[in-house]
Every structure is written in structure tokens, then in C-alpha cells.
Design a protein around this motif. Structure first.
Motif, PDB file in Angstrom:
ATOM      1  N   LEU A 162       0.826  -1.210   0.000  1.00 47.91           N
ATOM      2  CA  LEU A 162       0.000   0.000   0.000  1.00 47.91           C
ATOM      3  C   LEU A 162       0.858   1.258   0.000  1.00 47.91           C
ATOM      4  CD1 LEU A 162      -2.712  -1.137   2.577  1.00 47.91           C
ATOM      5  CD2 LEU A 162      -3.053  -0.806   0.117  1.00 47.91           C
ATOM      6  N   VAL A 169      -4.939   3.283  -5.954  1.00 41.42           N
ATOM      7  CA  VAL A 169      -5.762   2.199  -5.425  1.00 41.42           C
ATOM      8  C   VAL A 169      -5.091   0.857  -5.709  1.00 41.42           C
ATOM      9  CG1 VAL A 169      -7.988   1.024  -5.533  1.00 41.42           C
ATOM     10  CG2 VAL A 169      -7.884   3.514  -5.735  1.00 41.42           C
ATOM     11  N   ARG A 172      -8.080  -5.477  -5.215  1.00 40.91           N
ATOM     12  CA  ARG A 172      -8.076  -6.699  -4.423  1.00 40.91           C
ATOM     13  C   ARG A 172      -7.367  -7.839  -5.152  1.00 40.91           C
ATOM     14  NH1 ARG A 172     -11.931  -6.235  -0.308  1.00 40.91           N
ATOM     15  NH2 ARG A 172     -12.186  -8.489  -0.153  1.00 40.91           N
ATOM     16  N   ASP A 192      -9.831  -8.483   3.861  1.00 37.45           N
ATOM     17  CA  ASP A 192     -10.554  -7.634   4.813  1.00 37.45           C
ATOM     18  C   ASP A 192     -10.100  -7.901   6.246  1.00 37.45           C
ATOM     19  OD1 ASP A 192     -12.096  -6.681   2.659  1.00 37.45           O
ATOM     20  OD2 ASP A 192     -13.449  -8.381   2.835  1.00 37.45           O
ATOM     21  N   ILE A 195      -6.699  -6.245   6.653  1.00 34.31           N
ATOM     22  CA  ILE A 195      -6.841  -4.793   6.668  1.00 34.31           C
ATOM     23  C   ILE A 195      -7.379  -4.336   8.024  1.00 34.31           C
ATOM     24  CG2 ILE A 195      -8.172  -2.843   5.755  1.00 34.31           C
ATOM     25  CD1 ILE A 195      -5.939  -3.547   3.908  1.00 34.31           C
ATOM     26  N   ASN A 196      -8.375  -5.026   8.527  1.00 32.51           N
ATOM     27  CA  ASN A 196      -8.935  -4.671   9.836  1.00 32.51           C
ATOM     28  C   ASN A 196      -7.898  -4.803  10.941  1.00 32.51           C
ATOM     29  OD1 ASN A 196     -11.474  -4.056   8.811  1.00 32.51           O
ATOM     30  ND2 ASN A 196     -12.252  -6.150   9.090  1.00 32.51           N
ATOM     31  N   ARG A 199      -5.484  -1.900  10.682  1.00 36.03           N
ATOM     32  CA  ARG A 199      -6.085  -0.672  11.197  1.00 36.03           C
ATOM     33  C   ARG A 199      -6.055  -0.641  12.726  1.00 36.03           C
ATOM     34  NH1 ARG A 199     -11.075  -0.691   6.861  1.00 36.03           N
ATOM     35  NH2 ARG A 199     -10.157   0.792   5.359  1.00 36.03           N
ATOM     36  N   ILE A 211      -5.704   3.876   6.081  1.00 34.80           N
ATOM     37  CA  ILE A 211      -6.072   2.958   5.004  1.00 34.80           C
ATOM     38  C   ILE A 211      -7.535   3.176   4.657  1.00 34.80           C
ATOM     39  CG2 ILE A 211      -6.206   0.555   4.248  1.00 34.80           C
ATOM     40  CD1 ILE A 211      -4.129  -0.137   6.383  1.00 34.80           C
ATOM     41  N   LYS A 212      -7.785   3.629   3.454  1.00 33.72           N
ATOM     42  CA  LYS A 212      -9.142   3.910   2.998  1.00 33.72           C
ATOM     43  C   LYS A 212      -9.646   2.775   2.122  1.00 33.72           C
ATOM     44  CE  LYS A 212      -9.093   8.114   4.736  1.00 33.72           C
ATOM     45  NZ  LYS A 212      -7.708   8.166   5.218  1.00 33.72           N
ATOM     46  N   THR A 213     -10.919   2.471   2.274  1.00 34.75           N
ATOM     47  CA  THR A 213     -11.560   1.442   1.461  1.00 34.75           C
ATOM     48  C   THR A 213     -12.216   2.078   0.244  1.00 34.75           C
ATOM     49  OG1 THR A 213     -12.047   0.090   3.408  1.00 34.75           O
ATOM     50  CG2 THR A 213     -13.317  -0.378   1.415  1.00 34.75           C
ATOM     51  N   ARG A 215     -14.781   0.981  -2.060  1.00 27.56           N
ATOM     52  CA  ARG A 215     -15.737  -0.121  -2.045  1.00 27.56           C
ATOM     53  C   ARG A 215     -15.855  -0.802  -3.405  1.00 27.56           C
ATOM     54  NH1 ARG A 215     -18.780  -1.509   1.871  1.00 27.56           N
ATOM     55  NH2 ARG A 215     -18.398   0.476   2.948  1.00 27.56           N
ATOM     56  N   TYR A 219      -8.058  -0.901  -1.837  1.00 26.19           N
ATOM     57  CA  TYR A 219      -7.669  -0.044  -0.716  1.00 26.19           C
ATOM     58  C   TYR A 219      -6.596   0.956  -1.184  1.00 26.19           C
ATOM     59  CZ  TYR A 219     -10.080  -3.573   2.013  1.00 26.19           C
ATOM     60  OH  TYR A 219     -11.033  -4.408   2.500  1.00 26.19           O
TER      61      TYR A 219
END
Length: 223
Positions: A162, A169, A172, A192, A195-196, A199, A211-213, A215, A219
Motif C-alpha cells: 500500500l 488504489v 483486491r 478484509d 486490513i482490519n 487498522r 487505510i481507505k476502502t 468499495r 484499498y
């Protein structure tokens, strides 16, 4: 980051794969020249480094190198070989390889050469900073406000990907290829989860996540 190993000695390829995966790389292995050539050409733009044995059944490492250079001039290539004359070294480099390591070699030396070539390829430094977070690739450390954040290899690799693409971006599918070495779409829920976890380790309470998603896409990290 993703590496291709083309080596017909299973003991060597297995040792290298295990060591590189412990360092956070995704690794593909081919045990003959034909399979190696197929992978090298099909995914030439996806590999960060290629490690090629010189003497291979089917197609030599030299031929793989020559064919790769017809489609990709940027991917770093290192020859791993028992050939040890000056003429052999010169020939290998003139074929298009970036480096040449004689067997037997120390894994630490190979790792250092890989990291140097990757830095040269990207033109980027090994030190990244976003907000109060600093990542040192060479020291394998992530620091926030002077305190070290302990990450697993996969977490470290994901954050590195990242940061190396800061402002862009990371889809995935690309994350799965680079970090989990999966070349096709399947259940990507594992991303996910990681990433969680990242964070939770990187973000402080009441602080917007770095870290922005995006959708449905992937990311991104921005300054």
C-alpha cells in the motif's frame, strides 16, 4: 512482493521458497525450464524479481532471460549457478541478467541483493512515511510516534504494498497476487481480515484510518 524461482534442485528451491516467504515475499517455483519460461512470460509484469538457475531441463536459464527481455526490460533477474568463470559471469550479464550469484551462496547475501535490485527498479527509498507512521523496509520495522508496531509478515507485506503505491488504489486482485500468490479471483475475505487487523494496530482511538476502502475495488493510502 512476488518472486519467481526457476530451479530444478528441489532442496535449493524449497530452502529459498521457505526463506523468502518468511521475509514476506509471495513465491512461485518452477522445477524445469519450460514451466519457468511459461510463468516468466505470462506474469512478467507481476514479478518483482526472478531467480534463474542457469542449467535447467527443457529450456536453459539463459533462454528464459533472453525471452523475458523481449517483453520486459525492467524486472530484475538474478542468475543462481555453479558456473564460476569470468567469461560465464560476463555472458550471463550480457544476456540481460542484473546480477549473478555463484553456488553455494549465503541466503542473507541473496536477500540483500534482491532488496538492492528492487530499490533500483522502483527508484524508491526503503523508508516510507505517512502521517505519524514510518516504515523502514531494510530494518523491517514500523514505527508510530516513536513506538514500534509489531506486524506479522503478511501484515508487513500488505502495508508495504500500500505504501509503495501511495495515492493509488491497490485492487483486491493485485493484493491477492502480490501478497498471497493467488493468480485468480476467489474468496478475498482474507484481505478484509488483514486490513482490519492493520487498522487496529496502526490507528489510534478517534483517529481517521490511514487505510481507505474503495468499495468494490480495493484499498488506498494517502498523505
Amino acid at each position: 512482493m512476488r518472486i519467481l524461482i526457476v530451479e530444478d534442485e528441489s532442496a535449493i528451491s524449497g530452502f529459498l521458497k521457505e526463506g523468502l516467504e518468511e521475509e514476506g515475499f509471495a513465491v512461485d517455483v518452477a522445477d524445469n525450464g519450460r514451466k519457468g519460461l511459461e510463468l516468466a512470460l505470462d506474469f512478467a509484469d507481476e514479478y518483482d524479481v526472478m531467480l534463474l538457475d542457469w542449467m535447467l531441463p527443457g529450456v536453459s536459464g539463459i533462454e528464459i532471460c533472453r525471452n523475458v527481455r523481449k517483453v520486459n526490460q525492467q524486472v530484475p533477474i538474478i542468475f543462481l549457478t555453479a558456473k564460476d568463470t569470468v567469461d560465464d559471469t560476463i555472458f550471463g550479464l550480457e544476456t540481460g541478467a542484473n546480477d549473478y550469484l555463484k553456488k553455494p551462496f549465503a541466503f542473507e547475501e541473496l536477500l540483500a541483493r534482491i532488496r538492492v535490485l528492487m530499490r533500483n527498479k522502483t527508484g524508491e527509498q526503503s523508508l516510507f512515511k505517512v502521517g505519524t507512521i514510518q516504515m523502514d523496509i531494510d530494518a523491517h520495522q514500523v514505527i508510530k510516534n516513536g513506538k514500534q508496531i509489531i506486524l506479522t509478515q503478511k501484515e508487513f507485506g500488505l502495508l508495504e504494498l500500500l505504501l509503495r503505491n501511495k495515492g493509488k488504489v491497490c485492487r483486491r486482485s493485485r493484493i491477492m497476487e502480490k501478497i498471497w500468490d493467488i493468480h485468480f479471483d476467489k474468496d478475498t475475505a482474507v484481505i478484509d481480515v488483514f486490513i482490519n487487523t492493520l487498522r487496529k494496530k496502526l490507528d489510534t482511538e478517534n483517529e481517521e484510518s490511514i487505510i481507505k476502502t474503495i468499495r468494490g475495488v480495493g484499498y488506498i493510502i494517502n498523505d
